[in-house]
Design a protein around this motif. Sequence first.
Motif, PDB file in Angstrom:
ATOM      1  N   PRO A   3      60.440 -15.754 -30.877  1.00  0.00           N
ATOM      2  CA  PRO A   3      60.460 -16.840 -29.895  1.00  0.00           C
ATOM      3  C   PRO A   3      59.349 -17.829 -30.179  1.00  0.00           C
ATOM      4  O   PRO A   3      58.257 -17.450 -30.589  1.00  0.00           O
ATOM      5  CB  PRO A   3      60.237 -16.098 -28.567  1.00  0.00           C
ATOM      6  CG  PRO A   3      60.621 -14.682 -28.832  1.00  0.00           C
ATOM      7  CD  PRO A   3      60.299 -14.435 -30.258  1.00  0.00           C
ATOM      8  N   SER A   4      59.648 -19.114 -29.975  1.00  0.00           N
ATOM      9  CA  SER A   4      58.637 -20.135 -30.205  1.00  0.00           C
ATOM     10  C   SER A   4      57.446 -19.881 -29.295  1.00  0.00           C
ATOM     11  O   SER A   4      57.604 -19.452 -28.154  1.00  0.00           O
ATOM     12  CB  SER A   4      59.211 -21.531 -29.927  1.00  0.00           C
ATOM     13  OG  SER A   4      59.672 -21.609 -28.590  1.00  0.00           O
ATOM     14  N   GLY A   5      56.257 -20.147 -29.807  1.00  0.00           N
ATOM     15  CA  GLY A   5      55.057 -19.926 -29.019  1.00  0.00           C
ATOM     16  C   GLY A   5      54.395 -18.601 -29.305  1.00  0.00           C
ATOM     17  O   GLY A   5      53.319 -18.335 -28.789  1.00  0.00           O
ATOM     18  N   THR A   6      55.025 -17.733 -30.117  1.00  0.00           N
ATOM     19  CA  THR A   6      54.399 -16.465 -30.489  1.00  0.00           C
ATOM     20  C   THR A   6      53.219 -16.756 -31.417  1.00  0.00           C
ATOM     21  O   THR A   6      53.382 -17.376 -32.468  1.00  0.00           O
ATOM     22  CB  THR A   6      55.403 -15.540 -31.207  1.00  0.00           C
ATOM     23  OG1 THR A   6      56.514 -15.297 -30.342  1.00  0.00           O
ATOM     24  CG2 THR A   6      54.744 -14.228 -31.594  1.00  0.00           C
ATOM     25  N   THR A   7      52.053 -16.289 -31.004  1.00  0.00           N
ATOM     26  CA  THR A   7      50.835 -16.579 -31.764  1.00  0.00           C
ATOM     27  C   THR A   7      50.356 -15.329 -32.481  1.00  0.00           C
ATOM     28  O   THR A   7      50.192 -14.269 -31.851  1.00  0.00           O
ATOM     29  CB  THR A   7      49.714 -17.089 -30.831  1.00  0.00           C
ATOM     30  OG1 THR A   7      50.188 -18.264 -30.157  1.00  0.00           O
ATOM     31  CG2 THR A   7      48.463 -17.435 -31.623  1.00  0.00           C
ATOM     32  N   LEU A   8      50.148 -15.485 -33.800  1.00  0.00           N
ATOM     33  CA  LEU A   8      49.648 -14.382 -34.617  1.00  0.00           C
ATOM     34  C   LEU A   8      48.308 -14.772 -35.223  1.00  0.00           C
ATOM     35  O   LEU A   8      48.005 -15.950 -35.419  1.00  0.00           O
ATOM     36  CB  LEU A   8      50.632 -14.036 -35.735  1.00  0.00           C
ATOM     37  CG  LEU A   8      52.102 -13.817 -35.341  1.00  0.00           C
ATOM     38  CD1 LEU A   8      52.905 -13.404 -36.562  1.00  0.00           C
ATOM     39  CD2 LEU A   8      52.219 -12.760 -34.259  1.00  0.00           C
ATOM     40  N   LEU A   9      47.509 -13.747 -35.555  1.00  0.00           N
ATOM     41  CA  LEU A   9      46.206 -13.969 -36.188  1.00  0.00           C
ATOM     42  C   LEU A   9      46.158 -13.209 -37.504  1.00  0.00           C
ATOM     43  O   LEU A   9      46.404 -11.998 -37.534  1.00  0.00           O
ATOM     44  CB  LEU A   9      45.077 -13.488 -35.266  1.00  0.00           C
ATOM     45  CG  LEU A   9      43.666 -13.444 -35.866  1.00  0.00           C
ATOM     46  CD1 LEU A   9      43.221 -14.834 -36.324  1.00  0.00           C
ATOM     47  CD2 LEU A   9      42.682 -12.849 -34.864  1.00  0.00           C
ATOM     48  N   LEU A  25      54.818 -16.243 -42.196  1.00  0.00           N
ATOM     49  CA  LEU A  25      54.917 -16.084 -40.741  1.00  0.00           C
ATOM     50  C   LEU A  25      55.368 -17.365 -40.045  1.00  0.00           C
ATOM     51  O   LEU A  25      56.104 -17.331 -39.055  1.00  0.00           O
ATOM     52  CB  LEU A  25      53.580 -15.622 -40.172  1.00  0.00           C
ATOM     53  CG  LEU A  25      53.130 -14.220 -40.628  1.00  0.00           C
ATOM     54  CD1 LEU A  25      51.702 -13.947 -40.201  1.00  0.00           C
ATOM     55  CD2 LEU A  25      54.071 -13.155 -40.074  1.00  0.00           C
ATOM     56  N   GLU A  26      54.923 -18.499 -40.569  1.00  0.00           N
ATOM     57  CA  GLU A  26      55.348 -19.763 -39.971  1.00  0.00           C
ATOM     58  C   GLU A  26      56.838 -19.984 -40.189  1.00  0.00           C
ATOM     59  O   GLU A  26      57.509 -20.610 -39.344  1.00  0.00           O
ATOM     60  CB  GLU A  26      54.539 -20.914 -40.552  1.00  0.00           C
ATOM     61  CG  GLU A  26      53.101 -20.938 -40.036  1.00  0.00           C
ATOM     62  CD  GLU A  26      52.271 -22.059 -40.629  1.00  0.00           C
ATOM     63  OE1 GLU A  26      51.210 -22.387 -40.056  1.00  0.00           O
ATOM     64  OE2 GLU A  26      52.680 -22.597 -41.690  1.00  0.00           O
ATOM     65  N   GLU A  27      57.360 -19.489 -41.308  1.00  0.00           N
ATOM     66  CA  GLU A  27      58.798 -19.584 -41.542  1.00  0.00           C
ATOM     67  C   GLU A  27      59.581 -18.760 -40.513  1.00  0.00           C
ATOM     68  O   GLU A  27      60.749 -19.052 -40.231  1.00  0.00           O
ATOM     69  CB  GLU A  27      59.140 -19.097 -42.951  1.00  0.00           C
ATOM     70  CG  GLU A  27      58.700 -20.057 -44.047  1.00  0.00           C
ATOM     71  CD  GLU A  27      59.085 -19.550 -45.434  1.00  0.00           C
ATOM     72  OE1 GLU A  27      59.725 -18.470 -45.503  1.00  0.00           O
ATOM     73  OE2 GLU A  27      58.758 -20.224 -46.423  1.00  0.00           O
ATOM     74  N   PRO A 111      58.856 -10.719 -48.527  1.00  0.00           N
ATOM     75  CA  PRO A 111      58.632 -11.274 -47.188  1.00  0.00           C
ATOM     76  C   PRO A 111      59.430 -10.538 -46.096  1.00  0.00           C
ATOM     77  O   PRO A 111      59.027 -10.514 -44.931  1.00  0.00           O
ATOM     78  CB  PRO A 111      59.100 -12.718 -47.309  1.00  0.00           C
ATOM     79  CG  PRO A 111      59.022 -13.025 -48.767  1.00  0.00           C
ATOM     80  CD  PRO A 111      59.333 -11.751 -49.472  1.00  0.00           C
ATOM     81  N   GLU A 112      60.557  -9.929 -46.463  1.00  0.00           N
ATOM     82  CA  GLU A 112      61.366  -9.222 -45.469  1.00  0.00           C
ATOM     83  C   GLU A 112      60.629  -8.010 -44.915  1.00  0.00           C
ATOM     84  O   GLU A 112      60.807  -7.639 -43.748  1.00  0.00           O
ATOM     85  CB  GLU A 112      62.707  -8.789 -46.082  1.00  0.00           C
ATOM     86  CG  GLU A 112      63.720  -9.901 -46.221  1.00  0.00           C
ATOM     87  CD  GLU A 112      64.062 -10.508 -44.873  1.00  0.00           C
ATOM     88  OE1 GLU A 112      64.221  -9.742 -43.888  1.00  0.00           O
ATOM     89  OE2 GLU A 112      64.173 -11.751 -44.784  1.00  0.00           O
TER      90      GLU A 112
END
Length: 398
Positions: A3-9, A25-27, A111-112
């Motif tokens: 979902p859009s808005g998911t933030t990862l570090l 991850l951005e993809e 990447p998968e």
Amino acid sequence: MQPSGTTLLVIDDDDQVRQRLTAYLEELGCDVLQAATAADGVALFHDARPELVLCDLHLGSGQGFEVVRQITEAGLEVPVIVMCADGAMTDAVEALRLGASDFLLNPLHDPEVLSHAVRRALDRARLRLENQRIRERLERANRELEVHLKELRDDQAAGHQVQLNMLPQSPWVSGEYRLEHRLIPSLYLSGDFVDYFRISDTQLGFYLADVSGHGSSSAFVTVLLKFMTTRLMYEQRKSEARATGRIEFKPSDVLGHINRSLINCNLGKHVTMLGGVIDEQARTLTYSIGGHLPLPVIYTDGQARYLTGKGRPVGLFEDAEYQNETIELPERFSLTLCSDGVLDCLEGSTLKDKEARLPALIAEHGGTMQGIMAALGLDPNKTMPDDISVLVLSRNAE
């Protein structure tokens, strides 16, 4: 896609690896934050509160372990995926022990594999968070329920005490007559009620009522009955001459008054009841019946029989009319009034069999309250399936 808005570090001191992971991850549709050191990563974690952390386990000479420990101890339930070199399984196990949710092997070629690991970690974290929210809601609901139950118990205990305070003294002796009662509610509050009182210098009044249903709503009607009979008697005392010392307190009038009052109140409740007036000078009993079973049982000279009479339940029919029946009272007798819950305590396969058994049982035990209670197996300290009340009126019975 997440979902859009998911933030990862992403925390990795290798710029190339970090950029490649960020691009992957951005993809996936994630917003990605980056840190090149353990200190920056922990600080960014506390500031931005990401939903997932990817951390190189061998960051800055093994500081990745410290990152895992600090994030886990923060108690925010954020999943941490650690990345370690192939062959460093001992390190991966240690990271999992510290609280990491998963591990990936470096270098990451597919990447998968990353996408699957991230989705799985986020799904588990969200499921865990949802379970926690549900558990908190349940705990909050349980606390509220406990409070409401306590309030209900307190309210019912208070109502029970009020109802007890409304009941007459038992036993009560007035002149030649002795009256006593037993009332066993099926719940805290009873839909049965008994009362007896002096009407005038030469008259005694009594009644037994069984309100439809159980619990507080039925118990409330018993309060109304007490109020209505007391008020009716007071009004008649005011309107009639005191010189005679008598009041025309007819049981049929009382039942008719209560019938009209209950219908006007629109409570959805009705009552089966019977009431009587003893004329001590004439030694007569005048009584009226409002749909009540069993009928009163009179015991004298070793024999017991039902009194006769009939009438509609009180509070159901606007056109209901109630009749007075009058009998002469023997020198020695007892009169037993019971609510229909007593019939459940009698042997017999049909209601008719049970009703036939009651006078015989009363005769066997001399028409006394103690004998009747023992024969029926009634214990005021036991919960019964239905409200049970017994009223015994006697003269020279012993």
